[in-house]
Design a protein around this motif. Sequence first.
Motif, PDB file in Angstrom:
ATOM      1  N   GLY A 192      61.213  24.550  24.289  1.00 48.36           N
ATOM      2  CA  GLY A 192      60.413  25.692  23.852  1.00 48.36           C
ATOM      3  C   GLY A 192      59.207  25.883  24.731  1.00 48.36           C
ATOM      4  N   ILE A 193      58.187  26.525  24.173  1.00 44.82           N
ATOM      5  CA  ILE A 193      56.982  26.842  24.940  1.00 44.82           C
ATOM      6  C   ILE A 193      56.061  25.630  25.021  1.00 44.82           C
ATOM      7  CG2 ILE A 193      55.657  27.699  22.956  1.00 44.82           C
ATOM      8  CD1 ILE A 193      54.637  29.950  24.885  1.00 44.82           C
ATOM      9  N   HIS A 194      55.460  25.441  26.172  1.00 47.53           N
ATOM     10  CA  HIS A 194      54.513  24.347  26.382  1.00 47.53           C
ATOM     11  C   HIS A 194      53.322  24.540  25.436  1.00 47.53           C
ATOM     12  CE1 HIS A 194      51.466  21.871  28.406  1.00 47.53           C
ATOM     13  NE2 HIS A 194      52.453  21.281  29.078  1.00 47.53           N
ATOM     14  N   PRO A 195      52.789  23.463  24.841  1.00 53.06           N
ATOM     15  CA  PRO A 195      51.684  23.604  23.881  1.00 53.06           C
ATOM     16  C   PRO A 195      50.417  24.223  24.453  1.00 53.06           C
ATOM     17  CG  PRO A 195      52.091  21.287  24.442  1.00 53.06           C
ATOM     18  CD  PRO A 195      53.250  22.067  24.962  1.00 53.06           C
ATOM     19  N   ASP A 196      50.264  24.191  25.775  1.00 52.61           N
ATOM     20  CA  ASP A 196      49.061  24.772  26.390  1.00 52.61           C
ATOM     21  C   ASP A 196      49.299  26.171  26.945  1.00 52.61           C
ATOM     22  OD1 ASP A 196      47.233  22.627  25.987  1.00 52.61           O
ATOM     23  OD2 ASP A 196      48.287  21.508  27.544  1.00 52.61           O
ATOM     24  N   VAL A 197      50.426  26.784  26.567  1.00 52.78           N
ATOM     25  CA  VAL A 197      50.775  28.119  27.048  1.00 52.78           C
ATOM     26  C   VAL A 197      50.886  29.087  25.879  1.00 52.78           C
ATOM     27  CG1 VAL A 197      52.553  29.528  28.199  1.00 52.78           C
ATOM     28  CG2 VAL A 197      52.002  27.247  29.083  1.00 52.78           C
ATOM     29  N   SER A 198      50.338  30.288  26.045  1.00 52.43           N
ATOM     30  CA  SER A 198      50.563  31.393  25.112  1.00 52.43           C
ATOM     31  C   SER A 198      51.280  32.503  25.855  1.00 52.43           C
ATOM     32  CB  SER A 198      49.244  31.937  24.547  1.00 52.43           C
ATOM     33  OG  SER A 198      48.853  31.227  23.402  1.00 52.43           O
ATOM     34  N   TYR A 199      52.208  33.151  25.167  1.00 57.04           N
ATOM     35  CA  TYR A 199      52.999  34.213  25.791  1.00 57.04           C
ATOM     36  C   TYR A 199      52.938  35.455  24.918  1.00 57.04           C
ATOM     37  CZ  TYR A 199      57.185  36.618  27.622  1.00 57.04           C
ATOM     38  OH  TYR A 199      58.051  37.527  28.172  1.00 57.04           O
ATOM     39  N   LEU A 200      52.424  36.538  25.489  1.00 57.68           N
ATOM     40  CA  LEU A 200      52.396  37.823  24.807  1.00 57.68           C
ATOM     41  C   LEU A 200      53.418  38.730  25.477  1.00 57.68           C
ATOM     42  CD1 LEU A 200      51.265  39.766  22.743  1.00 57.68           C
ATOM     43  CD2 LEU A 200      49.384  40.285  24.303  1.00 57.68           C
ATOM     44  N   ALA A 201      54.557  38.931  24.801  1.00 56.66           N
ATOM     45  CA  ALA A 201      55.626  39.742  25.349  1.00 56.66           C
ATOM     46  C   ALA A 201      55.263  41.222  25.274  1.00 56.66           C
ATOM     47  CB  ALA A 201      56.930  39.477  24.596  1.00 56.66           C
ATOM     48  N   GLN A 202      56.018  42.038  26.030  1.00 57.43           N
ATOM     49  CA  GLN A 202      55.738  43.474  26.060  1.00 57.43           C
ATOM     50  C   GLN A 202      55.848  44.082  24.666  1.00 57.43           C
ATOM     51  OE1 GLN A 202      57.985  45.592  28.996  1.00 57.43           O
ATOM     52  NE2 GLN A 202      57.153  47.578  28.440  1.00 57.43           N
ATOM     53  N   ARG A 203      56.839  43.668  23.896  1.00 55.80           N
ATOM     54  CA  ARG A 203      56.934  44.093  22.499  1.00 55.80           C
ATOM     55  C   ARG A 203      56.070  43.153  21.668  1.00 55.80           C
ATOM     56  NH1 ARG A 203      63.375  45.477  21.562  1.00 55.80           N
ATOM     57  NH2 ARG A 203      63.504  47.210  23.075  1.00 55.80           N
ATOM     58  N   LYS A 204      54.862  43.550  21.452  1.00 62.76           N
ATOM     59  CA  LYS A 204      53.863  42.685  20.842  1.00 62.76           C
ATOM     60  C   LYS A 204      54.333  42.189  19.464  1.00 62.76           C
ATOM     61  CE  LYS A 204      50.321  45.168  23.365  1.00 62.76           C
ATOM     62  NZ  LYS A 204      51.305  45.989  24.098  1.00 62.76           N
ATOM     63  N   PRO A 205      54.314  40.871  19.244  1.00 69.01           N
ATOM     64  CA  PRO A 205      54.843  40.296  18.005  1.00 69.01           C
ATOM     65  C   PRO A 205      53.884  40.442  16.825  1.00 69.01           C
ATOM     66  CG  PRO A 205      53.982  38.556  19.410  1.00 69.01           C
ATOM     67  CD  PRO A 205      53.834  39.842  20.190  1.00 69.01           C
ATOM     68  N   LEU A 206      53.765  41.654  16.314  1.00 74.08           N
ATOM     69  CA  LEU A 206      52.895  41.929  15.173  1.00 74.08           C
ATOM     70  C   LEU A 206      53.731  42.486  14.031  1.00 74.08           C
ATOM     71  CD1 LEU A 206      49.937  43.704  17.026  1.00 74.08           C
ATOM     72  CD2 LEU A 206      50.036  41.313  16.312  1.00 74.08           C
ATOM     73  N   TYR A 207      53.450  42.048  12.821  1.00 77.96           N
ATOM     74  CA  TYR A 207      54.140  42.558  11.637  1.00 77.96           C
ATOM     75  C   TYR A 207      53.406  43.803  11.139  1.00 77.96           C
ATOM     76  CZ  TYR A 207      56.400  37.992  11.691  1.00 77.96           C
ATOM     77  OH  TYR A 207      57.112  36.877  12.069  1.00 77.96           O
ATOM     78  N   ARG A 208      54.068  44.943  11.241  1.00 83.31           N
ATOM     79  CA  ARG A 208      53.412  46.215  10.943  1.00 83.31           C
ATOM     80  C   ARG A 208      52.978  46.327   9.483  1.00 83.31           C
ATOM     81  NH1 ARG A 208      53.818  50.062  14.812  1.00 83.31           N
ATOM     82  NH2 ARG A 208      53.639  51.746  13.293  1.00 83.31           N
ATOM     83  N   SER A 209      53.640  45.612   8.579  1.00 83.95           N
ATOM     84  CA  SER A 209      53.277  45.688   7.158  1.00 83.95           C
ATOM     85  C   SER A 209      52.133  44.746   6.800  1.00 83.95           C
ATOM     86  CB  SER A 209      54.492  45.374   6.281  1.00 83.95           C
ATOM     87  OG  SER A 209      54.946  44.049   6.508  1.00 83.95           O
ATOM     88  N   ARG A 224      44.219  28.843  21.859  1.00 84.72           N
ATOM     89  CA  ARG A 224      43.377  28.197  22.859  1.00 84.72           C
ATOM     90  C   ARG A 224      44.222  27.689  24.035  1.00 84.72           C
ATOM     91  NH1 ARG A 224      37.881  28.914  23.251  1.00 84.72           N
ATOM     92  NH2 ARG A 224      36.881  28.810  21.227  1.00 84.72           N
ATOM     93  N   PRO A 225      44.971  28.583  24.660  1.00 83.48           N
ATOM     94  CA  PRO A 225      45.854  28.143  25.745  1.00 83.48           C
ATOM     95  C   PRO A 225      45.092  27.884  27.040  1.00 83.48           C
ATOM     96  CG  PRO A 225      45.929  30.513  25.573  1.00 83.48           C
ATOM     97  CD  PRO A 225      45.042  30.042  24.443  1.00 83.48           C
ATOM     98  N   ALA A 226      45.651  27.002  27.858  1.00 80.91           N
ATOM     99  CA  ALA A 226      45.148  26.832  29.212  1.00 80.91           C
ATOM    100  C   ALA A 226      45.783  27.866  30.131  1.00 80.91           C
ATOM    101  CB  ALA A 226      45.460  25.424  29.717  1.00 80.91           C
ATOM    102  N   VAL A 227      46.984  28.331  29.760  1.00 80.40           N
ATOM    103  CA  VAL A 227      47.718  29.320  30.544  1.00 80.40           C
ATOM    104  C   VAL A 227      48.155  30.449  29.622  1.00 80.40           C
ATOM    105  CG1 VAL A 227      49.731  29.772  32.000  1.00 80.40           C
ATOM    106  CG2 VAL A 227      48.567  27.546  32.142  1.00 80.40           C
TER     107      VAL A 227
END
Length: 285
Positions: free
Chosen positions: A79-96, A153-156
């Motif tokens: 999976g994703i490294h603990p020091d990495v955050s990824y914001l995809a183009q389709r922003k993962p927000l719950y509209r409700s 609090r990602p480093a990357v």
Amino acid sequence: MPVPDSDVAALETIALDKRYRRVHALSECSFSLPSGRIAALAGPNGAGKSTLMDLIAGIRRPTGGEIRVLGTSSRSFSGIHPDVSYLAQRKPLYRSFTVEEMLKAGHKLNDRWDAEYARRLVEQAGLTPKAKVSTLSGGQRSRLAIAMALGRRPAVLLLDEPLAELDPFARREVSHALLDEVRNQGTTVLMSSHIVADLQGMCDYLLCLVSGRLVLDGPVEELLGAHRVRREPDLDGAAGSTVSPVVEAAPASPETEWRAPTLEELVLSRMAPPPHGTYVRAVSS
């Protein structure tokens, strides 16, 4: 957030390769991004930018090669490294959800979460805690999504087309807020866009992908300083307007003008066929 070792690359890929059946989405991609840089990942649609982001984030697995995050091979974690955050183009927000509910979800879904920091970012954006995501403007949703990504609090920080679908005013507001924050925190950023104008003035490092291959890699200032634009009038006396890479300059005419390229010209020179009029060439050391 742990303080990254400045001698260790924040992100490194070694002969990274990704194939989908007969399609090569990424080929022999190797680069080393120093810590603390704000890097532009440029290239046309379909160049492999999102594929590279997905591979670094662990959403997809490479066909070949290796990825290292802060010196740690991706083979050593899933999976994703603990020091990495990824914001995809389709922003993962719950509209409700409301803004406040999104922050609570961030706390529950992440092993590491700075609730006070995330809330401060939301307050700085002027977001009302009780407002539903569905009622927010495009710029407000982007500010909320960035707050969610930084709350780890990602480093990357990986950002895939973060300014897409925003109007010019919102693009400027979101980009300024983002840059101020990551520079204050010393976060390494890899930000993709097929619109080079979004990246100019924001980034100090450049990676450019074309057809799945890395064609430019290095600090922006050094890359711009290592190239020159030659402009000559065409037969009708009008100067050319597009750029193309030329290894050796053709004989100059009295009307020849040389100047440093813009970031957009440099990137476009790796994508467009050579027309008559304007050329970009590498400067011999």
